[in-house]
Design an enzyme around this catalytic site. Structure first.
Site, PDB file in Angstrom:
ATOM      1  N   PRO A  65      53.726 -65.775   4.619  1.00 49.85           N
ATOM      2  CA  PRO A  65      54.231 -65.861   3.230  1.00 49.85           C
ATOM      3  C   PRO A  65      55.738 -64.868   3.442  1.00 49.85           C
ATOM      4  O   PRO A  65      55.781 -63.768   3.777  1.00 49.85           O
ATOM      5  CB  PRO A  65      53.222 -64.919   2.596  1.00 49.85           C
ATOM      6  N   GLU A  66      56.559 -65.763   3.188  1.00 44.63           N
ATOM      7  CA  GLU A  66      58.010 -65.344   2.989  1.00 44.63           C
ATOM      8  C   GLU A  66      58.494 -65.288   1.582  1.00 44.63           C
ATOM      9  O   GLU A  66      57.563 -65.422   0.763  1.00 44.63           O
ATOM     10  CB  GLU A  66      59.018 -65.915   4.018  1.00 44.63           C
TER      11      GLU A  66
END
Length: 273
Positions: A2-3
């Site tokens: 998750p960015e």
DNA sequence: CCTTATGCCTGAATGC
DNA sequence: TGCATTCAGGCATAAG
């Protein structure tokens, strides 16, 4: 992993379900996933609280509760927050179960790197992990000039400077490589060597790539899922990440894969300078 | 201040 | 087939 686009998608999908719900109970299946606040245990601070709103800062989720408490959550590599309408058997790596007034919220994290911290709301911006962050990529304060200011003292490789969150918040390995490709800049360039024109190109590329990532509801290269358990689709748009040894979509030359500061980096040595 | 190294973790992929 | 090693990687922390 998750960015920014993935965390933003989690934020949006989570908000569709949990806003105004009350956390009736918390079950810690692995207590290491959470941190209380000073003498207040996590469960005690969270139980009975209502979920008021959800914000995002960089890759952090800020789940604001009533009574001025906030849950500061970071997914790191494999963390997931899943909402279920009905009671649900936890998965093998589900570490926290929030029993809501209607349904359940499960925090699941195979690699056990992710954390959920209980913090007084007014302490959020002062929190060490948040106050060091660079500007939000879509904030008006994030300009090519500002980016240049934040890179000017950095002699490290440009890619490394983009991964630490001080120049701009929210880039990880995927979107850093993609931004550099779109900007036509080599990840090996010294971070402080960019000319104004190149800073402008990098700034525009970061915004364009992150917006495209959000529009695609994130990149499900491996583990990532949103709060509904749905995959994103940006993996279909990747130009370089995960494509080492394959052909550049622009010039057809073989993409270079090498480790930069311990991170796998893929780029086109013909298109990026 | 800056930079580099290490630990945290599990599962998939690879090597012998 | 089985066992050992490598790799994936964001961030806190310590050391240089």
């Amino acid at each position: 992993m998750p960015e920014l686009p993935e965390v933003e998608t989690i934020r949006r999908t989570l908000a569709q379900h949990v806003l105004n719900q009350t956390i009736d109970d918390v079950i810690l299946r692995w207590p290491g996933a959470v941190r209380g606040w000073e003498a207040i245990p996590f469960e005690q601070g969270v139980r009975g609280r209502q979920i008021l709103s959800i914000d995002r800062r960089g890759k952090y989720l800020l789940i604001h509760l009533d009574e001025d408490w906030t849950l500061l959550a970071h997914m790191r590599m494999t963390g997931r927050l899943n909402y279920y309408e009905e009671e649900r058997e936890p998965e093998k790596h589900t570490h926290v179960v929030f029993k809501l007034s209607k349904g359940e919220l499960h925090f699941t994290d195979t690699r056990k790197f992710g954390r959920i911290l209980l913090v007084p709301t007014e302490q959020c911006t002062k929190h060490p992990s948040l106050c060091v962050l660079g500007p939000e990529p879509f904030d008006p304060n994030f300009t090519p000039k500002e980016l240049g200011q934040r890179l000017k003292n950095r002699s490290v490789a440009l890619k490394i400077a983009l991964l630490d969150q001080k120049a701009v918040a929210g880039l990880g390995n995927i979107y850093a490589d993609e931004s550099l490709f779109l900007a036509g800049l080599s990840p090996e360039r010294a971070a402080n060597s960019l000319k104004p024109k190149e800073l402008k190109a990098l700034h525009a590329a970061i915004q364009k790539v992150l917006q495209a990532g959000i529009d695609s509801r994130g990149t499900s290269f491996r583990d990532y899922r949103d709060a509904n358990g749905e995959k994103g689709s940006f993996q279909r748009s990747l130009q370089v990440y995960g494509r080492g040894g394959e052909k550049c979509t622009t010039c057809g030359k073989i993409l270079v894969r090498k480790r930069l500061g311990g991170r796998t980096t893929v780029f086109c040595s013909h298109c990026q300078h």
